[in-house]
Design an enzyme around this catalytic site. Structure first.
Site, mmCIF file in Angstrom:
data_model
loop_
_atom_site.group_PDB
_atom_site.id
_atom_site.type_symbol
_atom_site.label_atom_id
_atom_site.label_comp_id
_atom_site.label_asym_id
_atom_site.label_seq_id
_atom_site.Cartn_x
_atom_site.Cartn_y
_atom_site.Cartn_z
ATOM 1 N N LYS A 184 0.879 -1.188 0.000
ATOM 2 C CA LYS A 184 0.000 0.000 0.000
ATOM 3 C C LYS A 184 0.905 1.223 0.000
ATOM 4 O O LYS A 184 1.358 1.674 1.048
ATOM 5 C CB LYS A 184 -0.889 -0.022 1.245
ATOM 6 N N GLY A 206 6.366 5.691 8.226
ATOM 7 C CA GLY A 206 5.572 6.912 8.131
ATOM 8 C C GLY A 206 5.620 7.672 9.444
ATOM 9 O O GLY A 206 6.522 7.471 10.267
ATOM 10 N N THR A 232 4.865 9.160 13.206
ATOM 11 C CA THR A 232 4.642 8.540 14.518
ATOM 12 C C THR A 232 3.154 8.544 14.856
ATOM 13 O O THR A 232 2.640 7.578 15.435
ATOM 14 C CB THR A 232 5.476 9.286 15.586
ATOM 15 N N GLY A 240 1.653 5.723 13.169
ATOM 16 C CA GLY A 240 2.205 4.508 13.790
ATOM 17 C C GLY A 240 1.439 4.124 15.047
ATOM 18 O O GLY A 240 1.189 2.940 15.319
ATOM 19 N N GLU A 252 8.761 2.050 11.343
ATOM 20 C CA GLU A 252 9.835 3.031 11.097
ATOM 21 C C GLU A 252 9.173 4.403 11.083
ATOM 22 O O GLU A 252 8.490 4.747 10.119
ATOM 23 C CB GLU A 252 10.515 2.758 9.749
ATOM 24 N N CYS A 283 13.680 11.157 7.130
ATOM 25 C CA CYS A 283 13.389 10.858 8.540
ATOM 26 C C CYS A 283 14.600 11.097 9.437
ATOM 27 O O CYS A 283 14.469 11.458 10.595
ATOM 28 C CB CYS A 283 12.901 9.420 8.680
HETATM 29 P P1 NAD Z 1 1.973 9.208 6.901
HETATM 30 O O1 NAD Z 1 1.959 8.659 8.257
HETATM 31 O O2 NAD Z 1 1.093 10.345 6.563
HETATM 32 O O3 NAD Z 1 1.621 8.091 5.813
HETATM 33 C C1 NAD Z 1 2.398 6.925 5.647
HETATM 34 C C2 NAD Z 1 1.522 5.833 5.069
HETATM 35 O O4 NAD Z 1 0.512 5.490 6.020
HETATM 36 C C3 NAD Z 1 0.782 6.217 3.795
HETATM 37 O O5 NAD Z 1 0.777 5.109 2.912
HETATM 38 C C4 NAD Z 1 -0.616 6.530 4.302
HETATM 39 O O6 NAD Z 1 -1.639 6.370 3.325
HETATM 40 C C5 NAD Z 1 -0.761 5.503 5.400
HETATM 41 N N1 NAD Z 1 -1.784 5.837 6.413
HETATM 42 C C6 NAD Z 1 -2.297 7.049 6.733
HETATM 43 N N2 NAD Z 1 -3.215 6.924 7.714
HETATM 44 C C7 NAD Z 1 -3.287 5.616 8.021
HETATM 45 C C8 NAD Z 1 -4.023 4.854 8.976
HETATM 46 N N3 NAD Z 1 -4.910 5.428 9.792
HETATM 47 N N4 NAD Z 1 -3.822 3.519 9.043
HETATM 48 C C9 NAD Z 1 -2.918 2.914 8.242
HETATM 49 N N5 NAD Z 1 -2.186 3.576 7.304
HETATM 50 C C10 NAD Z 1 -2.365 4.913 7.195
HETATM 51 O O7 NAD Z 1 3.515 9.542 6.637
HETATM 52 P P2 NAD Z 1 4.113 10.367 5.428
HETATM 53 O O8 NAD Z 1 3.715 11.795 5.657
HETATM 54 O O9 NAD Z 1 3.791 9.680 4.138
HETATM 55 O O10 NAD Z 1 5.696 10.182 5.637
HETATM 56 C C11 NAD Z 1 6.465 11.059 6.379
HETATM 57 C C12 NAD Z 1 6.764 10.469 7.743
HETATM 58 O O11 NAD Z 1 7.437 9.215 7.558
HETATM 59 C C13 NAD Z 1 7.689 11.312 8.574
HETATM 60 O O12 NAD Z 1 7.230 11.325 9.912
HETATM 61 C C14 NAD Z 1 9.018 10.561 8.494
HETATM 62 O O13 NAD Z 1 9.888 10.779 9.575
HETATM 63 C C15 NAD Z 1 8.569 9.148 8.423
HETATM 64 N N6 NAD Z 1 9.618 8.311 7.824
HETATM 65 C C16 NAD Z 1 10.322 7.462 8.644
HETATM 66 C C17 NAD Z 1 11.356 6.690 8.109
HETATM 67 C C18 NAD Z 1 12.163 5.759 8.983
HETATM 68 O O14 NAD Z 1 12.937 4.979 8.436
HETATM 69 N N7 NAD Z 1 11.988 5.776 10.294
HETATM 70 C C19 NAD Z 1 11.668 6.792 6.749
HETATM 71 C C20 NAD Z 1 10.919 7.670 5.965
HETATM 72 C C21 NAD Z 1 9.890 8.433 6.503
#
Ligand code: NAD
Length: 479
Positions: A174, A226, A228, A231, A249, A283
């Site tokens: 996804k 994605g 926190t 998460g 992550e 990140c």
């Molecule tokens: P996000 O949390 O908005 O979305 C990430 C994914 O989760 C997307 O596919 C989204 O559609 C899905 N999603 C959204 N709501 C959901 C829910 N309720 N249930 C399940 N899935 C859902 O994150 P983003 O804005 O796409 O990415 C940026 C974030 O990712 C930043 O916080 C960044 O630090 C983090 N990140 C972490 C790492 C790491 O390795 N730790 C790497 C890259 C990015």
């Protein structure tokens, strides 16, 4: 609208409507992508379950599975330029980054885990029972949902898909609704090289589609990268459904410590890259700077010169060093936090504004006079916004470590010093999954990647990802 769901080996229309994916350099729509419905998600999970049960993937000889993963790596390289351009169009990152980090990193990841397929071992164990052989087997966890973010969509999908497949799992991918295009293209390449139907499934759509996967009773493991905040929602959904295994992550807010003896030119170069790579949408980006007071002026002058000298522009323009932020929503978030920085009393040295006539461009921004309570040093901004604070007493490393650790996050950190003892004391004291000494935050598939605290659970890459995607079975044999 092209078919964007891949279920049981066939491309299908989504039955939950559609959404547009946007070019962040122009704010123009690129194309319509399908939004999966609950029925679509159920069908994808069922296809992954059926392929698992029929042993269509785990049942292949290890050399056969490895061969397909090597072929996928070769296919990525054969289409490298198209993939890089598509990543830049959809995500905004400069082409040089798409080519050398996203696409090259994805290909190398598949090649690395192709090598693992024939080396995944159990152990024999000296149990204290008479006439008993005890050994372990590594078995696939089962059906894995791979939910990815928008900041490095192709590469982060490779971080998950390569070890999931190497260990004999089946998957439902996804991708982020903000940047789905290279994930769709990667699945097309996997189909072309001959992965069996049902092993790799893809559902596109928004957070609602991710939520359906995180609460699904027939998903065994969800690997998520994605924010926190999401998460936490996924963790609750897992607890309230089948308690599926989670790899998380999450966000970061990496400290960068510049000691009095640092090579300032190297520190400025490394932090410029570490702070502004992909316009700070990383990140592990270096964003809060703890600079020895004696070197503050020199560091700030050189860093601000470097930041204001960066060329902003469309990632497709080869001369651009900094591309746009990914979306209207995200640039709004960055603007709000920059305004908060000013309102809370930090000094703006350079940048601070949205720029350009079209698209989502934001000037590289540097604040000084930042204190430990300010929002800009505590919250993840995920943009090219750097915040400098200082420390006075170099003999009080414990106090400095406490300030660096005063964060909910613990993904990455960096230290700039020429003194081995200082680097060791700080590296040991800082609570972060990765500490870089005198270098930018570059992951490598042979080194573990993941966070302490609210930056996540578990580790990706290396043998640690093999752990994430396998169950260890204990077999007892009395003779
Ligand atoms: P996000 O949390 O908005 O979305 C990430 C994914 O989760 C997307 O596919 C989204 O559609 C899905 N999603 C959204 N709501 C959901 C829910 N309720 N249930 C399940 N899935 C859902 O994150 P983003 O804005 O796409 O990415 C940026 C974030 O990712 C930043 O916080 C960044 O630090 C983090 N990140 C972490 C790492 C790491 O390795 N730790 C790497 C890259 C990015």
């Amino acid at each position: 609208m092209a078919k964007s769901l891949y279920i049981d080996g066939s491309w299908q229309d989504a039955t939950g409507g559609s959404f547009e994916t946007i070019d962040p350099a122009t704010a123009n729509a690129i194309e319509e992508v399908g939004n999966a419905s609950e029925a679509d998600v159920d069908a994808a999970v069922a296809a992954a379950r059926a392929a698992l049960s029929k042993q269509e993937w785990a049942g292949l000889l290890p050399v056969q599975r490895a061969h397909l993963l090597f072929k996928l790596a070769d296919a990525i390289e054969a289409h490298a330029e198209d993939l890089a351009r598509l990543e830049t169009l959809d995500q905004g990152q400069p082409l040089g980054i798409s080519r050398s980090v996203s696409v090259a990193g994805a290909a190398e990841h598949f090649r690395y885990y192709a090598g693992w397929v024939t080396k995944i071992q159990g152990t024999t164990n000296p149990v204290s029972f008479p006439d008993t052989l005890h050994y372990t087997r590594r078995e696939p966890v089962g059906v894995n949902a791979l939910v990815t973010p928008w900041n490095f969509p192709l590469m982060i999908l490779a971080w998950k898909l390569a070890p999931a497949l190497a260990t004999g799992n089946t998957v439902v991918i996804k991708p982020s609704e903000v940047t789905p295009l290279t994930s769709i293209r990667l699945v097309q390449l996997a189909e072309e090289v001959g992965f069996p139907a049902g092993v790799i499934n893809l559902v596109t759509g928004g957070g609602d589609v991710g939520a359906l996967l995180s609460s699904h009773m027939d998903v065994d493991h969800l690997s998520y990268t994605g924010s926190t905040a999401v998460g936490r929602i996924i963790t609750k959904a897992s607890a309230d459904s089948n308690l599926k295994r989670l790899t998380l992550e999450l966000g970061g807010k990496a400290p960068s410590i510049i000691a009095a003896d640092a090579n300032i030119d190297a520190a400025v170069g490394g932090n410029l890259m570490g702070g502004t790579l992909n316009s700070g949408q990383v990140c592990a980006a270096y964003t809060r700077f703890y600079v020895d007071k004696k070197r503050e002026q020199e560091f700030v002058d050189k860093l601000s010169g470097g930041l204001s000298g960066l060329t902003l522009g469309s990632g497709l323009d080869e001369s651009s060093q900094l591309g746009p932020l990914v979306s209207e929503k995200h640039i709004g978030h960055v603007e709000r936090l920059v305004r908060t920085g000013v309102d809370e009393g930090a000094s703006l040295v350079t940048g601070g504004n949205r720029t350009g006539e079209n698209g989502y461009f934001f000037e590289p921004t540097l604040f000084t006079g930042v204190t430990d309570e300010m929002t800009i040093i505590r919250e993840e901004i995920f943009g090219p916004v750097l915040a400098v604070t200082t420390y006075d007493d170099a003999d009080e490393l414990d106090a400095l470590i406490a300030r660096a650790n005063d964060s909910q996050y613990g993904l990455a950190a960096t230290i700039w010093t020429q003194d081995i003892a200082t680097s060791q004391r700080l590296a040991n004291g800082i609570k972060a999954g990765a500490v870089f000494v005198n270098m930018p935050p570059i992951p490598d598939m042979a080194a573990p990647w993941g966070g302490y605290k609210a930056s996540g659970w578990g580790r990706e890459m290396g043998p640690w990802a093999i752990d994430a995607y396998t169950e260890v079975k204990s077999v007892w044999l009395h003779y």
